[in-house]
Design an enzyme around this catalytic site. Structure first.
Site, PDB file in Angstrom:
ATOM      1  N   VAL A  76       0.992  -1.150   0.010  1.00 45.38           N
ATOM      2  CA  VAL A  76       0.019   0.189  -0.082  1.00 45.38           C
ATOM      3  C   VAL A  76       0.837   1.109  -0.103  1.00 45.38           C
ATOM      4  O   VAL A  76       0.718   2.044  -0.836  1.00 45.38           O
ATOM      5  CB  VAL A  76      -0.982   0.092   1.416  1.00 45.38           C
ATOM      6  N   GLU A  82      -7.200   3.000   1.403  1.00 45.90           N
ATOM      7  CA  GLU A  82      -6.943   3.089   0.164  1.00 45.90           C
ATOM      8  C   GLU A  82      -7.750   1.774  -0.343  1.00 45.90           C
ATOM      9  O   GLU A  82      -7.683   0.588   0.441  1.00 45.90           O
ATOM     10  CB  GLU A  82      -5.100   2.468   0.155  1.00 45.90           C
ATOM     11  N   LYS A 105     -14.375   1.285   4.472  1.00 47.10           N
ATOM     12  CA  LYS A 105     -13.306   0.469   4.101  1.00 47.10           C
ATOM     13  C   LYS A 105     -13.544  -0.878   4.450  1.00 47.10           C
ATOM     14  O   LYS A 105     -13.413  -1.825   3.534  1.00 47.10           O
ATOM     15  CB  LYS A 105     -11.792   1.069   4.593  1.00 47.10           C
ATOM     16  N   CYS A 160      -6.358  -8.681   2.314  1.00 47.08           N
ATOM     17  CA  CYS A 160      -7.302  -7.793   3.186  1.00 47.08           C
ATOM     18  C   CYS A 160      -8.608  -8.574   3.368  1.00 47.08           C
ATOM     19  O   CYS A 160      -9.292  -8.280   4.651  1.00 47.08           O
ATOM     20  CB  CYS A 160      -7.699  -6.481   2.256  1.00 47.08           C
ATOM     21  N   PHE A 161      -9.236  -9.148   2.343  1.00 49.18           N
ATOM     22  CA  PHE A 161     -10.607  -9.718   2.612  1.00 49.18           C
ATOM     23  C   PHE A 161     -10.851 -10.572   3.999  1.00 49.18           C
ATOM     24  O   PHE A 161     -11.697 -10.046   4.760  1.00 49.18           O
ATOM     25  CB  PHE A 161     -10.746 -10.580   1.422  1.00 49.18           C
TER      26      PHE A 161
HETATM   27  C1  UDX Z   1      -0.827  -3.603   5.051  1.00 43.46           C
HETATM   28  C2  UDX Z   1      -2.280  -3.990   5.358  1.00 43.46           C
HETATM   29  O1  UDX Z   1      -2.154  -5.310   5.007  1.00 43.46           O
HETATM   30  C3  UDX Z   1      -3.464  -3.269   4.907  1.00 43.46           C
HETATM   31  O2  UDX Z   1      -4.404  -4.098   5.662  1.00 43.46           O
HETATM   32  C4  UDX Z   1      -3.380  -1.831   5.293  1.00 43.46           C
HETATM   33  O3  UDX Z   1      -4.346  -1.499   4.701  1.00 43.46           O
HETATM   34  C5  UDX Z   1      -2.014  -1.541   4.770  1.00 43.46           C
HETATM   35  O4  UDX Z   1      -0.976  -2.034   5.278  1.00 43.46           O
HETATM   36  P1  UDX Z   1       0.517  -3.615   3.054  1.00 43.46           P
HETATM   37  O5  UDX Z   1       0.982  -2.427   2.511  1.00 43.46           O
HETATM   38  O6  UDX Z   1       0.159  -4.753   1.818  1.00 43.46           O
HETATM   39  O7  UDX Z   1      -0.824  -3.465   3.625  1.00 43.46           O
HETATM   40  O8  UDX Z   1       1.497  -4.526   4.086  1.00 43.46           O
HETATM   41  P2  UDX Z   1       2.692  -4.817   4.003  1.00 43.46           P
HETATM   42  O9  UDX Z   1       3.265  -5.151   2.539  1.00 43.46           O
HETATM   43  O10 UDX Z   1       3.268  -5.969   4.845  1.00 43.46           O
HETATM   44  O11 UDX Z   1       3.448  -3.532   4.441  1.00 43.46           O
HETATM   45  C6  UDX Z   1       3.608  -2.954   5.889  1.00 43.46           C
HETATM   46  C7  UDX Z   1       4.974  -2.368   5.910  1.00 43.46           C
HETATM   47  O12 UDX Z   1       5.241  -1.744   7.181  1.00 43.46           O
HETATM   48  C8  UDX Z   1       6.109  -3.628   5.933  1.00 43.46           C
HETATM   49  O13 UDX Z   1       7.317  -3.328   4.993  1.00 43.46           O
HETATM   50  C9  UDX Z   1       6.837  -3.317   7.302  1.00 43.46           C
HETATM   51  O14 UDX Z   1       8.047  -3.772   7.698  1.00 43.46           O
HETATM   52  C10 UDX Z   1       6.407  -1.970   7.750  1.00 43.46           C
HETATM   53  N1  UDX Z   1       6.215  -1.768   9.273  1.00 43.46           N
HETATM   54  C11 UDX Z   1       5.856  -2.313  10.197  1.00 43.46           C
HETATM   55  C12 UDX Z   1       6.944  -0.427   9.680  1.00 43.46           C
HETATM   56  O15 UDX Z   1       7.917   0.109   8.992  1.00 43.46           O
HETATM   57  N2  UDX Z   1       6.967  -0.193  11.145  1.00 43.46           N
HETATM   58  C13 UDX Z   1       6.202  -1.059  11.994  1.00 43.46           C
HETATM   59  O16 UDX Z   1       6.352  -0.553  13.060  1.00 43.46           O
HETATM   60  C14 UDX Z   1       5.421  -1.980  11.518  1.00 43.46           C
HETATM   61  C1  UDX Z   2      -9.181  -5.812  -2.537  1.00 41.09           C
HETATM   62  C2  UDX Z   2      -9.880  -4.954  -2.941  1.00 41.09           C
HETATM   63  O1  UDX Z   2     -10.416  -5.108  -4.336  1.00 41.09           O
HETATM   64  C3  UDX Z   2      -9.253  -3.458  -2.727  1.00 41.09           C
HETATM   65  O2  UDX Z   2     -10.141  -2.526  -2.959  1.00 41.09           O
HETATM   66  C4  UDX Z   2      -8.856  -3.381  -1.078  1.00 41.09           C
HETATM   67  O3  UDX Z   2      -7.919  -2.140  -1.224  1.00 41.09           O
HETATM   68  C5  UDX Z   2      -7.752  -4.453  -0.980  1.00 41.09           C
HETATM   69  O4  UDX Z   2      -8.457  -5.802  -0.980  1.00 41.09           O
HETATM   70  P1  UDX Z   2      -6.769  -7.255  -3.643  1.00 41.09           P
HETATM   71  O5  UDX Z   2      -6.621  -7.984  -2.307  1.00 41.09           O
HETATM   72  O6  UDX Z   2      -5.541  -6.494  -4.230  1.00 41.09           O
HETATM   73  O7  UDX Z   2      -7.910  -5.886  -3.326  1.00 41.09           O
HETATM   74  O8  UDX Z   2      -7.733  -8.035  -4.854  1.00 41.09           O
HETATM   75  P2  UDX Z   2      -8.984  -8.365  -5.528  1.00 41.09           P
HETATM   76  O9  UDX Z   2      -8.915  -7.765  -6.992  1.00 41.09           O
HETATM   77  O10 UDX Z   2     -10.163  -7.383  -4.791  1.00 41.09           O
HETATM   78  O11 UDX Z   2      -8.972  -9.858  -5.244  1.00 41.09           O
HETATM   79  C6  UDX Z   2      -9.206 -10.406  -4.038  1.00 41.09           C
HETATM   80  C7  UDX Z   2      -9.385 -11.930  -4.312  1.00 41.09           C
HETATM   81  O12 UDX Z   2     -10.671 -12.313  -4.985  1.00 41.09           O
HETATM   82  C8  UDX Z   2      -8.346 -12.581  -5.337  1.00 41.09           C
HETATM   83  O13 UDX Z   2      -7.956 -13.837  -4.699  1.00 41.09           O
HETATM   84  C9  UDX Z   2      -9.358 -12.664  -6.672  1.00 41.09           C
HETATM   85  O14 UDX Z   2      -8.629 -13.708  -7.309  1.00 41.09           O
HETATM   86  C10 UDX Z   2     -10.489 -12.976  -6.090  1.00 41.09           C
HETATM   87  N1  UDX Z   2     -11.750 -12.847  -7.141  1.00 41.09           N
HETATM   88  C11 UDX Z   2     -11.706 -11.546  -7.239  1.00 41.09           C
HETATM   89  C12 UDX Z   2     -12.317 -13.731  -7.591  1.00 41.09           C
HETATM   90  O15 UDX Z   2     -12.142 -14.980  -7.354  1.00 41.09           O
HETATM   91  N2  UDX Z   2     -13.286 -13.473  -8.468  1.00 41.09           N
HETATM   92  C13 UDX Z   2     -13.684 -12.203  -8.839  1.00 41.09           C
HETATM   93  O16 UDX Z   2     -14.530 -11.937  -9.842  1.00 41.09           O
HETATM   94  C14 UDX Z   2     -12.663 -11.135  -8.522  1.00 41.09           C
END
Ligand code: UDX
Ligand code: UDX
Length: 477
Positions: A16, A171, A226, A282-283
């Site tokens: 993100v 987001e 969200k 997320c889901f």
């Molecule tokens: C995460 C969550 O999964 C999502 O639900 C939320 O909306 C946004 O944060 P994502 O960006 O996909 O999403 O997570 P991730 O790729 O694990 O990144 C988080 C980062 O934060 C990691 O790189 C981790 O090292 C960092 N982090 C964590 C810090 O810098 N400081 C901390 O104290 C903890």
């Molecule tokens: C989701 C939300 O879409 C996004 O708005 C939020 O910010 C984070 O979570 P993401 O997890 O990146 O995003 O992927 P998404 O495209 O939503 O798919 C989630 C899962 O559902 C995947 O495993 C995908 O394969 C599955 N999926 C999606 C289906 O099986 N069928 C569909 O029609 C759509």
């Protein structure tokens, strides 16, 4: 109070934080964007000269990083100075599901968010707008504000008084299409109490998002929206997957059913593809959060309703592995199965909660040898996800000496995964899996050989013409 934003800090350089800040830097050349993370390996990867080594694979991201990095986008581990200099701080750290204590298995663990709030309270100067980017349970902003304010009291000997505004700005990007989602969002949601702070953030987005797409709400509505958006999306997947099972049992085709219902403008056609079950970070996490909150607020019926979306998803994944076993004469011990795709969806290297993890574990448990291919996921990641090292190297063309207790190997070449295999299971909808030469595959598979398409991307006729048996999710015709 100053609401002019010259410098931004983002804590968390993940899926993100990284892409979101790259877009802000790209669209707002006058704002300096510092992305910080405690994981120095991740920061080094973001700073890599070789753009193919960025820690996140996202189509189009490398180009944006190339033109913004060292211009107004910076990645570092120096949290203290990034916080000090920032007028606005985004918190984009992960919020995993708690594994122990109250709410274990459902509630979000806010320890990272809390740690960030403490760092901000400690190092920030003057007025700072703190923006929740991470998906958080409703009323987390209150926790953040409490920490910021109590740290401030604690440090009251400071000559300079620190002040804060807390905003929620969830987001909605989906992985694989993150750049387009960020550049052309359906909406930008900003929840907060102070109109000036909301305006400061809106002004940033207005550099590329039309004002009518910027929704302003109270902070709790934004946080809950969200969770609700993800819950509704996941619910659609469980709904269509449940109907897929019914189609298989009754002779209907789920793709036809989806097309028929999707033309109803109240239902809409998107997000109706049946698949191996939803994955992604997320889901599941967000629904379980909703379940926990509903129970906490004395609404067990609401909690049960949303919980069933997750349990249907789990059941569905096991249903696929059971079906594979059943079609292979009830036993897969010492059989080779080619697994095409391990990422939770196409166009990402992310495997978090991928349906492939559970399905592969089930098949290995039954004694199969899996040959796994994915264009972007590394074998190291697969080993972590399966909790199992790959089988020792050997010529994968030999189907002798299979371990009856199951295991897996990785291959970079999808065709070599077919050598001697009894079945192929397509789990991720990578475009390259839609034009497989099935005659070539058939020649090297062990007969009778099955192709199981859990993503409806393979060509049924070509597969059947190649003397292969074919099963497609939701196709009872
Ligand atoms: C995460 C969550 O999964 C999502 O639900 C939320 O909306 C946004 O944060 P994502 O960006 O996909 O999403 O997570 P991730 O790729 O694990 O990144 C988080 C980062 O934060 C990691 O790189 C981790 O090292 C960092 N982090 C964590 C810090 O810098 N400081 C901390 O104290 C903890
Ligand atoms: C989701 C939300 O879409 C996004 O708005 C939020 O910010 C984070 O979570 P993401 O997890 O990146 O995003 O992927 P998404 O495209 O939503 O798919 C989630 C899962 O559902 C995947 O495993 C995908 O394969 C599955 N999926 C999606 C289906 O099986 N069928 C569909 O029609 C759509």
């Amino acid at each position: 109070m100053n609401y002019e934003i010259h410098e931004i800090c983002c804590i968390g350089a993940g899926y993100v934080g990284g892409p979101t800040m790259a877009i802000i830097a790209d669209k707002c050349p006058n704002i300096k964007v510092n992305v910080v993370d405690i994981n120095t390996n991740r920061i080094n990867a973001w700073n890599s000269n070789d753009l193919s080594k960025l820690p996140i694979f996202e189509p189009g991201l490398d180009e944006i990083v190339k033109r913004t990095r060292s211009r107004n986008l910076f990645f570092s581990s120096d949290m203290e100075s990034a916080i000090k200099n920032a007028d606005m701080i985004f918190i984009s750290v992960n919020t995993p599901t708690k594994t122990k204590g109250i709410g274990a298995g459902q509630a979000s663990d806010l320890k990272y968010v809390e740690a960030c709030a403490r760092q901000v309270a400690l190092h920030s100067l003057n007025h700072t707008i703190v923006v929740e980017k991470s998906t958080l349970p409703v009323r987390t902003a209150e926790v953040i504000k409490n920490i910021l304010e109590s740290e401030q009291i604690w440090q009251k000997e400071n000559i300079e008084k620190k002040t804060f505004d807390v905003l929620s700005n969830p987001e909605f990007l989906a992985e694989g299409s993150a750049i387009n989602d960020l550049e052309n969002p359906d909406r930008v949601l900003i929840g907060g109490q102070n109109d000036n702070a909301i305006e400061a953030l809106s002004k940033i987005y207005r550099n590329w998002v039309p004002d009518h797409k910027i929704l302003r709400t109270n902070i709790w509505s934004s946080e809950l929206a969200k969770l609700t958006a993800n819950a509704f999306l996941a619910q659609r997947i469980s709904s269509i997957n449940s109907i897929a099972a019914l189609c298989e049992a009754t002779g209907a085709d789920v793709r036809e059913v989806a097309r028929a219902i999707g033309t109803d403008s109240r239902i809409g056609s998107r997000f109706l593809d049946s698949g191996p079950g939803f994955g992604g970070s997320c889901f599941k996490k967000d629904i379980l959060n909703l379940v926990y909150l509903s129970r906490h607020f004395g609404l067990p019926e609401v909690a049960n309703f949303w919980e069933s979306v997750v349990s249907l998803n789990t059941w569905h994944q096991h249903r696929i592995s059971k079906l594979v076993i059943m079609k292979l004469f009830g036993t897969i011990s010492e059989k080779k199965i080619s697994i095409l795709g391990f990422a939770f969806k196409a166009n990402t290297n992310d495997t978090r909660e991928s349906a492939a993890i559970q399905i592969c574990k089930d098949l290995i448990e039954e004694g199969a040898e899996l040959i796994i291919h994915d264009p972007k996921v590394s074998p190291d990641q697969i080993a972590i996800d399966l909790g199992l090292a790959p089988l020792p190297d050997k010529n994968i063309s030999s189907n002798k000496n299979l371990k009856s207790n199951g295991g897996w190997r990785f291959t970079k070449d999808k065709y070599s995964s077919f050598i001697g295999s009894d079945a192929c299971l397509i789990l991720t909808e990578w475009a390259s899996y839609s034009d497989i030469d099935w005659i070539k595959a058939s020649k090297i598979m062990r007969k009778p050989a099955w192709i199981f398409d859990a993503r409806s991307i393979a060509d049924k006729k070509k597969i059947c013409d190649a003397n292969l048996l074919f099963w497609r999710l939701g196709d009872g015709s």
